[in-house]
Design a protein around this motif. Structure first.
Motif, PDB file in Angstrom:
ATOM      1  N   LYS A  93      -6.180  18.921  15.529  1.00  0.00           N
ATOM      2  CA  LYS A  93      -7.173  17.976  14.989  1.00  0.00           C
ATOM      3  C   LYS A  93      -6.653  16.549  15.122  1.00  0.00           C
ATOM      4  N   ASN A  94      -6.869  15.724  14.091  1.00  0.00           N
ATOM      5  CA  ASN A  94      -6.315  14.366  14.104  1.00  0.00           C
ATOM      6  C   ASN A  94      -5.252  14.239  13.013  1.00  0.00           C
ATOM      7  N   TRP A  95      -4.544  15.324  12.756  1.00  0.00           N
ATOM      8  CA  TRP A  95      -3.593  15.337  11.647  1.00  0.00           C
ATOM      9  C   TRP A  95      -2.310  14.615  12.043  1.00  0.00           C
ATOM     10  N   MET A  96      -2.370  13.296  12.028  1.00  0.00           N
ATOM     11  CA  MET A  96      -1.226  12.450  12.352  1.00  0.00           C
ATOM     12  C   MET A  96      -1.118  11.352  11.310  1.00  0.00           C
ATOM     13  N   GLY A  97       0.116  10.997  10.955  1.00  0.00           N
ATOM     14  CA  GLY A  97       0.316   9.949   9.973  1.00  0.00           C
ATOM     15  C   GLY A  97       0.064  10.454   8.566  1.00  0.00           C
ATOM     16  N   ASP A  98      -0.228   9.542   7.665  1.00  0.00           N
ATOM     17  CA  ASP A  98      -0.483   9.893   6.277  1.00  0.00           C
ATOM     18  C   ASP A  98      -1.821  10.611   6.152  1.00  0.00           C
ATOM     19  N   PRO A  99      -1.913  11.660   5.317  1.00  0.00           N
ATOM     20  CA  PRO A  99      -3.154  12.438   5.238  1.00  0.00           C
ATOM     21  C   PRO A  99      -4.359  11.661   4.720  1.00  0.00           C
ATOM     22  N   CYS A 100      -4.144  10.721   3.787  1.00  0.00           N
ATOM     23  CA  CYS A 100      -5.277  10.078   3.108  1.00  0.00           C
ATOM     24  C   CYS A 100      -5.382   8.577   3.327  1.00  0.00           C
ATOM     25  N   ALA A 111      -2.785   8.434  -3.616  1.00  0.00           N
ATOM     26  CA  ALA A 111      -3.944   9.277  -3.282  1.00  0.00           C
ATOM     27  C   ALA A 111      -3.542  10.737  -3.385  1.00  0.00           C
ATOM     28  N   ARG A 112      -4.509  11.586  -3.736  1.00  0.00           N
ATOM     29  CA  ARG A 112      -4.268  13.033  -3.840  1.00  0.00           C
ATOM     30  C   ARG A 112      -5.273  13.781  -2.974  1.00  0.00           C
ATOM     31  N   ILE A 113      -4.826  14.905  -2.420  1.00  0.00           N
ATOM     32  CA  ILE A 113      -5.699  15.759  -1.622  1.00  0.00           C
ATOM     33  C   ILE A 113      -6.486  16.657  -2.572  1.00  0.00           C
ATOM     34  N   THR A 114      -7.817  16.571  -2.506  1.00  0.00           N
ATOM     35  CA  THR A 114      -8.666  17.334  -3.429  1.00  0.00           C
ATOM     36  C   THR A 114      -9.456  18.433  -2.741  1.00  0.00           C
ATOM     37  N   SER A 115      -9.611  18.359  -1.422  1.00  0.00           N
ATOM     38  CA  SER A 115     -10.401  19.372  -0.735  1.00  0.00           C
ATOM     39  C   SER A 115      -9.868  19.573   0.683  1.00  0.00           C
ATOM     40  N   THR A 173       0.846  -1.197   0.000  1.00  0.00           N
ATOM     41  CA  THR A 173       0.000   0.000   0.000  1.00  0.00           C
ATOM     42  C   THR A 173       0.876   1.240   0.000  1.00  0.00           C
ATOM     43  N   ILE A 174       0.608   2.124  -0.930  1.00  0.00           N
ATOM     44  CA  ILE A 174       1.395   3.356  -1.006  1.00  0.00           C
ATOM     45  C   ILE A 174       0.613   4.500  -0.390  1.00  0.00           C
ATOM     46  N   GLY A 175       1.338   5.451   0.156  1.00  0.00           N
ATOM     47  CA  GLY A 175       0.710   6.576   0.814  1.00  0.00           C
ATOM     48  C   GLY A 175       0.301   7.665  -0.148  1.00  0.00           C
ATOM     49  N   THR A 176      -0.067   8.786   0.403  1.00  0.00           N
ATOM     50  CA  THR A 176      -0.481   9.952  -0.375  1.00  0.00           C
ATOM     51  C   THR A 176       0.692  10.468  -1.193  1.00  0.00           C
ATOM     52  N   ASP A 177       0.381  11.083  -2.333  1.00  0.00           N
ATOM     53  CA  ASP A 177       1.392  11.693  -3.186  1.00  0.00           C
ATOM     54  C   ASP A 177       2.373  12.495  -2.337  1.00  0.00           C
ATOM     55  N   LEU A 178       3.673  12.281  -2.558  1.00  0.00           N
ATOM     56  CA  LEU A 178       4.694  12.856  -1.682  1.00  0.00           C
ATOM     57  C   LEU A 178       4.670  14.379  -1.694  1.00  0.00           C
ATOM     58  N   GLN A 179       4.413  14.976  -2.846  1.00  0.00           N
ATOM     59  CA  GLN A 179       4.350  16.443  -2.895  1.00  0.00           C
ATOM     60  C   GLN A 179       3.183  16.952  -2.066  1.00  0.00           C
ATOM     61  N   ASP A 180       2.057  16.241  -2.132  1.00  0.00           N
ATOM     62  CA  ASP A 180       0.912  16.620  -1.307  1.00  0.00           C
ATOM     63  C   ASP A 180       1.242  16.483   0.177  1.00  0.00           C
ATOM     64  N   VAL A 181       1.952  15.404   0.531  1.00  0.00           N
ATOM     65  CA  VAL A 181       2.313  15.191   1.933  1.00  0.00           C
ATOM     66  C   VAL A 181       3.213  16.319   2.426  1.00  0.00           C
ATOM     67  N   SER A 182       4.220  16.660   1.629  1.00  0.00           N
ATOM     68  CA  SER A 182       5.138  17.729   2.033  1.00  0.00           C
ATOM     69  C   SER A 182       4.393  19.041   2.222  1.00  0.00           C
ATOM     70  N   ALA A 183       3.472  19.320   1.294  1.00  0.00           N
ATOM     71  CA  ALA A 183       2.722  20.580   1.374  1.00  0.00           C
ATOM     72  C   ALA A 183       1.827  20.620   2.603  1.00  0.00           C
ATOM     73  N   ILE A 184       1.067  19.558   2.841  1.00  0.00           N
ATOM     74  CA  ILE A 184       0.114  19.595   3.955  1.00  0.00           C
ATOM     75  C   ILE A 184       0.851  19.533   5.292  1.00  0.00           C
ATOM     76  N   MET A 185       2.025  18.875   5.330  1.00  0.00           N
ATOM     77  CA  MET A 185       2.829  18.890   6.555  1.00  0.00           C
ATOM     78  C   MET A 185       3.326  20.300   6.864  1.00  0.00           C
ATOM     79  N   ALA A 186       3.738  21.014   5.812  1.00  0.00           N
ATOM     80  CA  ALA A 186       4.183  22.398   6.009  1.00  0.00           C
ATOM     81  C   ALA A 186       3.038  23.275   6.491  1.00  0.00           C
ATOM     82  N   ILE A 187       1.847  23.034   5.962  1.00  0.00           N
ATOM     83  CA  ILE A 187       0.665  23.788   6.389  1.00  0.00           C
ATOM     84  C   ILE A 187       0.333  23.470   7.841  1.00  0.00           C
ATOM     85  N   LYS A 188       0.404  22.196   8.180  1.00  0.00           N
ATOM     86  CA  LYS A 188       0.146  21.786   9.569  1.00  0.00           C
ATOM     87  C   LYS A 188       1.127  22.463  10.519  1.00  0.00           C
TER      88      LYS A 188
END
Length: 940
Positions: A394-401, A421-425, A372-387
């Protein structure tokens, strides 16, 4: 059960605590050893193993530090079990282990001792995940029972997360967490899609229950538990070293292989068994077993020891096994056997054997999927920076999706079968956000809906949001945003592709005209402004007159030297520059006679490249320069000269070599550069400069960063952007302060980001060892071609070796380094001339950056912007390391010019405090069943 646990706990010694500042990176062995729940910022060093244990601060941002009850703190209990971290909130809580090497194999080990820390006497059951994949279920069976779980996995990125998942059966907690790098050749059953979970690892033959073998006897810090039963078998041992075979796949330590057992009755077999541990998705899992054998007795010439291994009465292997004297060998299955209700092993001698069977050690693993592969790495880097920026809890722990059931709150993801997986919203409405809108939102390329309404966001709307191709709804209502709406967003609104909501932002305007507040007329302002303007005008006129007089005087002095022809250099139409058909150089223009005077008739040669010789020179004011004169036999013609001249007149950056002037006098062509006194980076790596003294690691890091900044400017700061096409250590120059500058732009090409992703060429250019294989195959260079070449330079800085080695056959530095780093052998990679003046974590990170830069596929390589950011982090890490050790690594002090420079620029702890209660080996004896904690074989 409690009595048995007490017996085993007494076997373990407590490490004497030293003081260690916590670090969230691997130590010099690549090890990470975390004492979970240890308060503060300092850890301890075990006095036996010298392994460093650190608190878990910096590895996780959830949970609470707790102490086990005093009644369970016994003299034999290791220090790491005194504290734990409890996670009463959230379904998933994770530890993030960073500064790893992507694609490398790692051993992960977690331990748990409840110790009634909460006073509830409720034993929890919870799940453990490695990344987004299920690892195991942790079942605490008693307050004084320590549970240890271990897995061997390939880590796909430069970090790995270990997550505790609340399944509703009690609060998850953890006592300690270890990570150990392994060579990729070890445990071949573990790969990118399959991991191994340890059931048991036994060492046969010790006579003491406390004789547990681990680091440093096992360099990989595997834990080998002893089984002692002198009643049912004989022990054989040797003091001689037991060697591993070439290309050994398990590297069992000699301390383990120096003991073995045989049946006390030579005519009987060795037998042992284990039962399966049911998993939520597999009640009868299959297992992989590895049996380790070595002959420890020098047998007479006619003596034979050979035996069969049987599983449930059937041959494990069809052929008999004959152990070799003082050499470690193993038999194993590559794929798990189908689920049996019980695994009964019997080792029996063949009819030709004159000696009974033996066994030295055994390891048994179940198999987990890591496909099983995680969320797109660029999306992960971006949302981690936002976090991180907004400190989102919230419950923002581990892989986003992934997994879907554990996806982050307020996020919506899209899932495809064959892609990540990609973050869409994202809905962060009324989340208490403050500060500016993070530019990281602009990296979420699949984002369709972004709601940031009703927060306290201020500052301008970043233009990066207009570049999101899929964004259809952007809600910024109710913030404190200011400035104009970016034109890109306005255009998207006009063409109907974007619904932008921005009401209740008092300082935000929809167009540029309404953003300027009306200014009131003021007589006071007039009284102030008018005199100031008059003074400025007077000064300007005086300055202009002085300049005119000086220019007239200079013209009269140099009239005889100034050429009267060729006021412009014509650029061929196929030179790759679209914006101009001719170039009028603004730099100083020299005649050939002037160059002769400047260089004292071309007396001193600094170096030679494809263009021609480079000479030392001095201008009239004493400024030292380097004169690059094209030779008749030059491999680079007028086209390359014109290209370099044009480039150097329009690029200006502190990390690019500056051109002072040029010469195009008849058949003579030359470029005059600023003088770089310390020569080329290649010379310093090889120790040819500065009396054989070598660059320190910090100097190498700074040179790497400055070189990367120069390339990043070419790719992103030039219009149109530039591809260098010949990045190498000899084209990076150093001045007296060892500041790095990129040189030699004769092979550079431009491209247009708006229309091109590459440049089409008919000729392959570059230097062997540095050329991008994708460019070599397609003849279409991209900015990622420069990234590839720069990755080679990084490897040269780390290793001190050239781009192509003779080892003894020619081999690229990339392949050479990958082979060693894949085995975790950083000591065999790092340049020995740096001695120990560096933080090994920083070296690991730079090596990892280099390997990513030199990935075969250009799409997998980072951009130079990303490389610059990562190198900046490495330099900060090294600065912290230097500050901690209060050392000064700057041995290049002052103006240290080497006049003989060839200037080729233009060319775990040892304490046995572990209990493996999760293992379910069982041994049957005539006097009854040994408790589950006991592990080992029985002789019959």
């Amino acid at each position: 059960m409690a009595a048995w646990s007490w017996l085993l706990l007494l076997c373990f010694t407590v490490a004497t605590a030293g003081v260690l500042q916590v670090r969230a990176q691997p130590d010099s062995n690549g090890f990470i050893s975390i004492d979970c729940g240890l308060p503060g910022k300092t850890g301890f060093v075990d006095d036996k193993s010298k392994l460093s244990f650190v608190p878990d601060d910096g590895f996780t941002d959830g949970g609470a530090c707790r102490n086990i009850s005093a009644e369970y703190i016994t003299p034999g209990l290791g220090k790491r079990y005194h504290t734990l971290r409890s996670f009463p909130d959230g379904v998933r809580n994770c530890y993030t282990l960073r500064s790893l090497v992507s694609g490398l194999k790692y051993l992960l080990r977690a331990s748990f001792l409840y110790g009634n820390y909460d006073g509830l006497n409720k034993l929890p059951v919870f799940d453990l995940h490695v990344g987004v994949n299920y690892w195991t279920m942790v079942n605490i069976t008693g307050p004084d029972d320590a549970v240890i779980v271990e897995a061997i996995v390939v880590v796909p990125e430069d970090f790995v997360q270990v997550c505790l998942v609340n399944t509703g059966a009690g609060t998850p907690f953890i006592s300690s967490l270890d990570l150990r790098p392994l060579k990729n050749t070890l445990y071949p059953q573990a790969n990118a899609t399959q991991g191994l979970v340890l059931l048991g690892r036994l060492n046969f033959g010790p006579t003491d229950y406390t004789d547990i073998i681990r680091y440093p006897d096992d360099p990989h810090d595997r834990i080998w538990f002893p089984w002692v039963d002198s009643t049912n078998w004989n022990k054989i041992s040797t003091a001689k070293k037991v060697q591993n075979l070439d290309n050994d796949m398990y590297e069992t330590p000699t301390a383990v292989m120096q003991t073995a057992i045989t049946p006390r009755n030579a005519s009987t077999n060795i037998e042992f068994s284990w039962g399966p541990v049911p998993l939520p998705n597999d009640p009868t899992p299959g297992y992989i077993a590895i049996f380790h054998f070595s002959e420890l007795q020098l047998l007479p010439g006619n003596a034979v020891r050979e035996f069969y291994i049987n599983l449930n009465g059937k041959p494990w292997f069809l052929t008999a096994f004959k152990p070799e004297y003082l050499y470690s060998d193993a038999t194993f299955n590559r794929n798990p056997y189908p689920g049996y209700s019980r695994y009964n092993i019997s080792i029996n001698a063949t009819v030709n054997s004159m000696l009974p069977p033996l066994i030295n050690a055994v390891e048994v693993f179940s198999v987990i999927s890591t496909a099983t592969i995680g969320t797109d790495l660029q999306d992960v880097s971006a949302i981690m920076a936002i976090k991180e920026k907004y400190q989102v809890k919230k419950n923002w722990m581990g892989d986003p999706c992934v997994p879907k059931m554990l996806a982050w709150d307020k996020l919506t993801c899209s899932y495809a079968i064959s892609s990540p997986a990609r973050i869409t919203s994202i809905n962060l409405s009324s989340s208490g956000l403050s500060g500016e809108i993070s530019s990281s939102f602009g990296n979420l390329e699949a984002l369709q809906n972004l709601d940031l309404s009703n927060n306290n966001l201020a500052g301008p709307i970043p233009d990066a949001l207009s570049q999101l191709p899929s964004l259809t709804v952007l809600d910024l209502t109710g913030n404190q945003l200011s400035g104009s709406i970016p034109s890109g967003l306005l255009k998207r609104i006009q063409d109907g592709s974007l619904n932008l909501r921005y009401a209740n932002n008092p300082n935000l305007c929809a167009n540029g005209n309404s953003c300027q507040p009306a200014k009131k007329k003021s007589k006071v302002a007039i009284y102030i402004v008018v005199p100031v303007v008059l003074v400025v005008v007077i000064i300007s006129v005086a300055t202009l007159l002085c300049c005119l007089l000086r220019r007239t005087k200079q013209a009269s002095m140099n009239n005889s030297l100034k050429p009267q022809n060729e006021t412009a250099i014509n650029v061929p139409s196929n030179s790759g520059y679209r914006h101009s058909s001719s170039l009028r150089l603004e730099n100083r223009r020299f005649t050939y006679n002037e160059l002769e005077k400047i260089t004292n008739n071309f007396q001193r040669v600094l170096g030679r490249g494809g263009f021609g010789y480079v000479y030392d020179g001095f201008l009239e004011d004493g400024t030292q320069v380097a004169v690059k004169l094209r030779s008749e036999s030059s491999s680079q013609g007028p086209k390359e000269f014109l290209a370099e001249a044009q480039i150097l007149t329009r690029i200006h950056h502190k990390n690019l070599v500056s051109m002072i002037g040029y010469c195009k006098d008849g058949e003579y062509m030359a470029l005059v550069y600023e003088y770089m006194s310390e020569g080329t980076l290649q010379e310093h790596i090889a120790g040819k400069n500065n009396n054989g003294r070598y660059l320190t690691w910090r100097e190498r890091l700074r040179i790497a960063l400055e070189s990367a900044q120069g390339l990043e400017y070419l790719h992103n700061g030039c219009n149109p952007p530039l591809i260098h096409r010949d990045v190498k250590a000899t084209n990076i120059l150093l001045n007296t302060r060892l500041e790095a500058k990129i040189a030699d732009f004769g092979l550079s090409k431009t491209f247009n980001y708006n229309n091109d992703t590459h440049v089409s060429t008919n000729t392959l250019v570059g230097t062997p060892g540095y050329v991008d294989p994708e460019y070599q195959a397609t003849m279409q260079p991209t900015t990622k071609s420069d990234v590839y070449s720069f990755g080679v330079v990084l490897l040269e800085l780390v290793t001190g070796k050239p781009a192509i080695l003779c080892d003894p056959q020619p081999i690229s530095i990339i392949q050479w380094a990958r082979q060693r780093l894949a085995r975790g052998n950083m000591e065999g990679v790092v340049d020995a001339h740096m001695h120990s003046d560096h933080d090994v974590n920083g070296v690991w990170k730079v090596a990892d950056i280099a390997l990513k830069c030199t990935m075969q596929a250009s799409a997998q390589r980072p951009t130079m912007t990303e490389v610059v950011a990562q190198l900046q982090e490495c330099l900060e890490l090294e600065d912290r390391h230097s500050a901690m050790n209060d050392t000064n690594n700057n041995f290049y002090a002052g103006n240290n010019i080497d006049t003989n420079s060839s200037y080729n620029m233009y060319n775990i702890d040892q304490s046995t405090d572990v209990i493996q209660s999760s293992t379910t080996f069982e041994i049957e004896h005539n006097f009854g069943r040994v408790p589950t904690m006991a592990i080992g074989p029985a002789a019959r």
